[in-house]
Scaffold this motif. Structure first.
Motif, mmCIF file in Angstrom:
data_model
loop_
_atom_site.group_PDB
_atom_site.id
_atom_site.type_symbol
_atom_site.label_atom_id
_atom_site.label_comp_id
_atom_site.label_asym_id
_atom_site.label_seq_id
_atom_site.Cartn_x
_atom_site.Cartn_y
_atom_site.Cartn_z
ATOM 1 N N TRP A 1 3.959 -3.190 -16.077
ATOM 2 C CA TRP A 1 5.148 -3.430 -16.885
ATOM 3 C C TRP A 1 5.846 -4.684 -16.419
ATOM 4 O O TRP A 1 5.662 -5.155 -15.302
ATOM 5 N N LYS A 2 6.637 -5.219 -17.324
ATOM 6 C CA LYS A 2 7.423 -6.413 -17.054
ATOM 7 C C LYS A 2 8.821 -6.164 -17.594
ATOM 8 O O LYS A 2 8.981 -5.633 -18.688
ATOM 9 N N THR A 3 9.809 -6.520 -16.800
ATOM 10 C CA THR A 3 11.191 -6.327 -17.213
ATOM 11 C C THR A 3 12.051 -7.434 -16.602
ATOM 12 O O THR A 3 11.630 -8.109 -15.672
ATOM 13 N N PRO B 1 -4.501 5.687 -13.783
ATOM 14 C CA PRO B 1 -5.610 5.105 -14.555
ATOM 15 C C PRO B 1 -5.119 3.983 -15.471
ATOM 16 O O PRO B 1 -3.926 3.895 -15.788
ATOM 17 N N SER B 2 -6.037 3.147 -15.906
ATOM 18 C CA SER B 2 -5.671 1.998 -16.744
ATOM 19 C C SER B 2 -5.105 2.417 -18.096
ATOM 20 O O SER B 2 -4.459 1.615 -18.770
ATOM 21 N N THR B 3 -5.290 3.671 -18.498
ATOM 22 C CA THR B 3 -4.759 4.163 -19.777
ATOM 23 C C THR B 3 -3.292 4.592 -19.674
ATOM 24 O O THR B 3 -2.654 4.800 -20.702
ATOM 25 N N ASP B 4 -2.764 4.711 -18.469
ATOM 26 C CA ASP B 4 -1.373 5.121 -18.281
ATOM 27 C C ASP B 4 -0.438 4.035 -18.803
ATOM 28 O O ASP B 4 -0.602 2.863 -18.482
ATOM 29 N N ASP C 1 0.824 -1.213 0.000
ATOM 30 C CA ASP C 1 0.000 0.000 0.000
ATOM 31 C C ASP C 1 0.857 1.261 0.000
ATOM 32 O O ASP C 1 0.474 2.277 -0.572
ATOM 33 N N ALA C 2 2.025 1.207 0.625
ATOM 34 C CA ALA C 2 2.902 2.390 0.703
ATOM 35 C C ALA C 2 3.369 2.844 -0.676
ATOM 36 O O ALA C 2 3.588 4.031 -0.898
ATOM 37 N N THR C 3 3.535 1.896 -1.607
ATOM 38 C CA THR C 3 3.960 2.255 -2.970
ATOM 39 C C THR C 3 2.803 2.199 -3.958
ATOM 40 O O THR C 3 2.983 2.526 -5.127
ATOM 41 N N SER C 4 1.635 1.754 -3.512
ATOM 42 C CA SER C 4 0.446 1.593 -4.367
ATOM 43 C C SER C 4 0.730 0.685 -5.553
ATOM 44 O O SER C 4 0.342 0.975 -6.683
ATOM 45 N N ARG C 5 1.410 -0.434 -5.286
ATOM 46 C CA ARG C 5 1.789 -1.356 -6.348
ATOM 47 C C ARG C 5 1.671 -2.811 -5.902
ATOM 48 O O ARG C 5 1.750 -3.117 -4.717
ATOM 49 N N SER C 6 1.521 -3.676 -6.897
ATOM 50 C CA SER C 6 1.616 -5.121 -6.710
ATOM 51 C C SER C 6 2.852 -5.574 -7.462
ATOM 52 O O SER C 6 3.131 -5.090 -8.569
ATOM 53 N N GLU D 1 2.437 -3.786 -11.111
ATOM 54 C CA GLU D 1 1.173 -3.144 -11.466
ATOM 55 C C GLU D 1 0.930 -1.997 -10.501
ATOM 56 O O GLU D 1 0.922 -2.194 -9.284
ATOM 57 N N ARG D 2 0.752 -0.799 -11.059
ATOM 58 C CA ARG D 2 0.490 0.381 -10.231
ATOM 59 C C ARG D 2 -1.010 0.515 -9.994
ATOM 60 O O ARG D 2 -1.811 0.298 -10.889
#
Length: 138
Positions: free
Chosen positions: A130-132, A122-125, A94-99, A117-118
């Motif tokens: 991303w995958k790296t 929004p889903s359009t960003d 939650d601190a980074t708003s990411r999975s 995943e952020r």
């Protein structure tokens, strides 16, 4: 062929160690604890020019020498499993708003696949997901 077989055996050994160690990390107040057999160290993320460090009890993200985030005590939904892709670790923060999902593919390389995943855009960003590949550092 021997390398592939050894990688599969190693993946199953990691999985056995992960499942043998009962750690509930779904509570963000818990700390990260990897099995002793897990390959610890630093990996370079070229997409963001940053370093991921996996320690026995923490995951940290660095930009240069500055620690951007330490995930200890900030994670939830921790999961460690083995799939046909390899050893997978996933968690939310939650601190980074990411999975996050980190995969060690079944291969002789020590590089890892990182998926993010952020949840704060929004889903359009274009940087929503991303995958790296992050590269093992000496």
């Amino acid at each position: 062929m021997k390398k592939i077989l050894m990688a599969v055996v190693a993946a199953f050994a990691f999985a056995a160690a992960a499942f043998a160690q009962e750690v509930d990390l779904t509570d963000a107040s818990k700390t990260i604890k990897f099995p002793e057999e897990f390959n610890l160290g630093k990996w370079y993320d070229a997409k963001w020019d940053a370093y991921w460090e996996f320690e026995s009890d923490n995951i940290s993200l660095y930009k240069g020498d500055s620690k951007i985030v330490s995930f200890s005590g900030k994670i939830k939904n921790w999961n460690m499993s083995v799939s046909t892709r390899g050893l997978e670790i996933s968690f939310d923060c939650d601190a980074t708003s990411r999975s996050y999902k980190v995969t060690k593919p079944i291969a002789s390389s020590s590089d890892l696949e990182l998926e993010v995943e952020r949840h704060d855009v929004p889903s359009t960003d274009k940087n929503k997901k991303w995958k790296t590949t992050i590269l093992r550092q000496q």
